[in-house]
Design a protein around this motif. Structure first.
Motif, short mmCIF file in Angstrom:
data_model
loop_
_atom_site.label_atom_id
_atom_site.label_comp_id
_atom_site.label_asym_id
_atom_site.label_seq_id
_atom_site.Cartn_x
_atom_site.Cartn_y
_atom_site.Cartn_z
N VAL A 278 16.33 -29.02 -10.19
CA VAL A 278 16.86 -30.29 -10.71
C VAL A 278 17.92 -30.90 -9.78
O VAL A 278 17.94 -32.11 -9.58
CB VAL A 278 17.42 -30.12 -12.14
N ILE A 282 17.88 -34.51 -7.95
CA ILE A 282 18.90 -35.55 -8.03
C ILE A 282 19.22 -36.07 -6.64
O ILE A 282 19.26 -37.28 -6.40
CB ILE A 282 20.19 -35.01 -8.66
N LEU A 294 18.25 -33.83 -17.47
CA LEU A 294 19.68 -33.89 -17.18
C LEU A 294 20.28 -35.20 -17.66
O LEU A 294 21.36 -35.23 -18.24
CB LEU A 294 19.90 -33.73 -15.68
N VAL A 297 20.98 -34.83 -21.16
CA VAL A 297 22.21 -34.08 -21.45
C VAL A 297 23.42 -34.99 -21.33
O VAL A 297 24.31 -35.00 -22.18
CB VAL A 297 22.37 -32.91 -20.46
N LEU A 298 23.44 -35.79 -20.27
CA LEU A 298 24.63 -36.58 -19.98
C LEU A 298 24.77 -37.78 -20.91
O LEU A 298 25.83 -38.37 -21.01
CB LEU A 298 24.62 -37.04 -18.52
N VAL A 305 15.99 -33.09 -23.67
CA VAL A 305 16.50 -31.80 -23.22
C VAL A 305 15.71 -30.67 -23.87
O VAL A 305 15.22 -29.76 -23.19
CB VAL A 305 18.00 -31.64 -23.57
N ILE B 133 22.55 -25.69 -18.79
CA ILE B 133 22.84 -27.09 -19.04
C ILE B 133 22.71 -27.42 -20.52
O ILE B 133 23.56 -28.09 -21.11
CB ILE B 133 21.91 -28.00 -18.21
N ALA B 137 25.43 -28.85 -23.06
CA ALA B 137 25.17 -30.06 -23.85
C ALA B 137 25.49 -29.81 -25.33
O ALA B 137 26.00 -30.69 -26.03
CB ALA B 137 23.72 -30.49 -23.70
N GLN B 141 30.96 -30.86 -23.33
CA GLN B 141 31.47 -30.56 -21.99
C GLN B 141 32.88 -30.03 -22.06
O GLN B 141 33.65 -30.41 -22.92
CB GLN B 141 31.44 -31.82 -21.13
#
Lengths: 336, 289
Positions: A278, A282, A294, A297-298, A305, B133, B137, B141
């Protein structure tokens, strides 16, 4: 006959593992703090609206019932919707996984082409530079962050030398992707016989494949070398030698016997890279599945996810299945 | 100590590994005295300066000094790695010891053992990085999430290592003797099984610390770890990412070199511990002295 029994025994393990994967991903989902209904509707929602959503989503049922519903959904291929792309996660992943698999597969092929000869030479020439080099190469390659190495390659080969294609995705902007057969541009453009596209695809693949390949050649070299070391000392090779077989024949036989352990390390690397690529994705704006997960997730978009986690775990299971079949093909002892 | 010295004498690179880790710890402890610039103060007049005597490693796009930030990063990265590794080693060793000890001792206990091992199989069938990750999540964070994620993905290895050890040590005569003399299971595990099986665990620890540094940096690079102004190697590389294409190589390159050297050093130490922890190989390695 032996093959069928072998596959059958192997498949027996797949079902409980699949079940376990879905169970773990379900509990991960449940561990997310906060009420999903409340998250969907916002803090100002009325109690009735929350209750309604809860019953629509099945949140008022027992945990076991919820799990059964989730299991049915996942098995029917419904992984929810991503609010970022507003499309079903399944559809998104089907488009993006080929990009990841293409990158990972080609990188590992490159790593094998580089790693196996170096490993064999290092094992044969004990006193040579190549032996010293390979000992530390394994440690060093395992220590370098692949995303950083990718950046350095971009700087050297794109910014300074201008040899490589721009690190912006899988094709130049002006070029249309080939007709979808497998989803991998590399294969599809070959099938279409479109050389212009193919050359462009290869140009874009070069740097990421170089990055991942160089890093992952480390463990392959190490494994090849240590297995060859052990095999060259073994009785049957000593016997072959005393029979007066040529060096080439001997190496060929020893290498044939080291294939199972090389296969093991490749399967481990492969399963790691499905998710682990991953960062390189990116760096090169690859648009693969990992990058998709990802950004989920962000942006608190949880369905992509979980979809990705389930998918990659399933892909790993399939991979291990294939690997076990290959063991069967290369290790005659398994046949009786 | 003497053995270590003799071992490193012939292997300068291994010696470098030990030296570099001690050097890092020294830098981390005295970071306030050594770093020439404050690590988190942006200096707009000095943005994107190339390396010079004024800024040894140059400055990033907000004008923060990369050299100072690299030094301060050691604190955070090493703490995350040490804590994450320690938690996973302690928890994993404990679980592994019980699982190994209780395997094939009474029905319920056997069920417990095999259930734990199957659960590990499932956890390990998830891709490590994605799993980490996803954990970040879910927990939200933050520093503790990263440490928890690192500890969690590393744990299965310790359970397996310890279980194998416990299985074989359990058969030993002295353990049988202790058992017959009425020692309880728990104190038997703590007093005999765990201390006698530390070898492989110790040699894995060092490699694992390095690997955890890499994982922490990777999480931060992906944006799921430590966030930007906090000095951390991975997030520094991420900040310098967009400058690479336009030719400013230093904001990403230097943190990456320091990070790589750190992980490399821990790997070198791990390789030497593996040899030194084994009496036979240790004697062979320093035979000529």
């Amino acid at each position: 006959m032996a093959l069928i029994r072998y596959i059958g025994r192997r498949l027996l393990f797949v079902l409980p593992q699949l079940f376990g994967i879905v169970a773990v991903s379900f509990f991960l989902l449940k561990m997310i703090p906060g009420d999903p209904a409340l998250l969907m509707l916002g803090p100002l929602a009325s109690q009735e609206a929350i209750n309604e959503i809860r019953s629509v989503m099945g949140l008022d049922k027992s945990l076991i019932e919820q799990f059964v519903i989730y299991l049915e959904r996942v098995l029917s291929g419904d992984l929810g919707t991503s609010w970022q792309t507003t499309k079903p996660v399944m559809e998104d992943l089907l488009k993006r996984f080929p990009a990841t698999m293409e990158l990972v597969t080609l990188s590992l092929l490159f790593a094998l082409i580089l790693g196996i000869p170096v490993g064999i030479l290092a094992s044969l020439l004990k006193k040579s530079i190549i032996n010293k080099f390979s000992t530390y190469y394994g440690l060093l390659a395992g220590s370098l962050p692949d995303f950083w190495l990718g950046l350095i390659f971009i700087f050297v080969f794109y910014t300074i030398l201008g040899w490589a294609a721009a690190p912006m995705g899988r094709l130049d902007l002006g070029i249309l992707p080939p007709a979808v057969v497998s989803g991998s541009y590399f294969i599809d453009s070959l099938i279409a016989g479109d050389w212009e596209t193919f050359n462009n695809v290869v140009a874009h693949l070069t740097l990421p494949v170089l990055t991942l390949g160089l890093i992952n050649a480390g463990p392959i070299i190490k494994m090849t070398q240590s297995t060859m070391d052990r095999l060259l000392e073994s009785d049957h090779i000593r016997y072959a030698r005393s029979c007066g077989l040529g060096e080439f024949q001997i190496v060929r036989r020893a290498f044939r016997n080291s294939l199972p352990s090389v296969l093991t390390i490749v399967s481990v690397l492969y399963s790691f890279l499905i998710g682990g690529a991953v960062l390189v994705e990116i760096v090169f704006s690859w648009g693969g599945a990992g990058q998709y997960a990802l950004s989920g997730v962000l942006n608190a978009d949880i369905n992509p996810v979980m979809g990705f986690v389930v998918w990659s775990a399933v892909l790993c299971l399939i991979l291990y299945l294939i690997v076990d079949l290959l063991y069967f093909a290369i290790d005659p002892r398994l046949r009786d | 100590m003497k053995v270590l010295y003799l071992y490193c004498k012939d292997r300068p690179l291994i010696g470098f590994g030990y030296f570099f880790v001690f050097f890092l710890i020294f830098l981390a402890v005295f970071a306030d005295l050594i770093a020439p610039w404050p690590p988190q103060t942006a200096n707009p007049d000095d943005y994107l300066q190339a390396p010079s005597w004024r800024h040894l490693f140059g400055t990033d796009e907000t004008g923060m000094d990369i050299f100072s930030r690299c030094i301060y990063s050691i604190r955070l990265d090493l703490s995350i790695a040490f804590l994450g590794t320690a938690v996973s080693a302690i928890v994993g060793t404990a679980i592994g010891a019980f699982v190994g000890y209780y395997e094939a001792r009474g029905r319920l206990k056997t069920v417990f053992s095999s259930f734990t091992m199957r659960a590990l199989d499932v956890i390990q069938s998830f891709p490590v990085f994605v799993f980490a990750i996803a954990l970040v999540a879910i927990f939200g964070q933050g520093l503790y999430s990263i440490i928890a994620a690192i500890a969690f993905v590393n744990m299965p290895i310790y359970v397996r290592l310890m279980r194998t050890q416990a299985l074989s040590i359990r058969q030993m005569r002295y353990v049988e003797a202790a058992y017959l003399s009425g020692l309880s299971d728990v104190s038997l595990i703590i007093k005999h099984i765990v201390p006698n099986s530390m070898g492989p665990i110790l040699s894995h620890l060092s490699v694992n610390v390095g690997w955890s540094v890499l994982l922490a940096a990777a999480l931060s690079f992906a944006g799921a770890g430590v966030e930007a102004p906090t000095p951390e190697w991975g997030s520094m590389i991420a900040v310098g990412f967009k400058n690479i294409v336009t030719g400013q190589w230093w904001p990403s390159t230097f943190p990456g070199i320091v990070l790589g050297l750190t992980v490399f050093s821990f790997a070198l130490i791990g390789a030497s511990v593996e040899v030194l922890a084994d009496p036979v190989r240790r004697r062979a390695a320093i035979a000529k002295y």
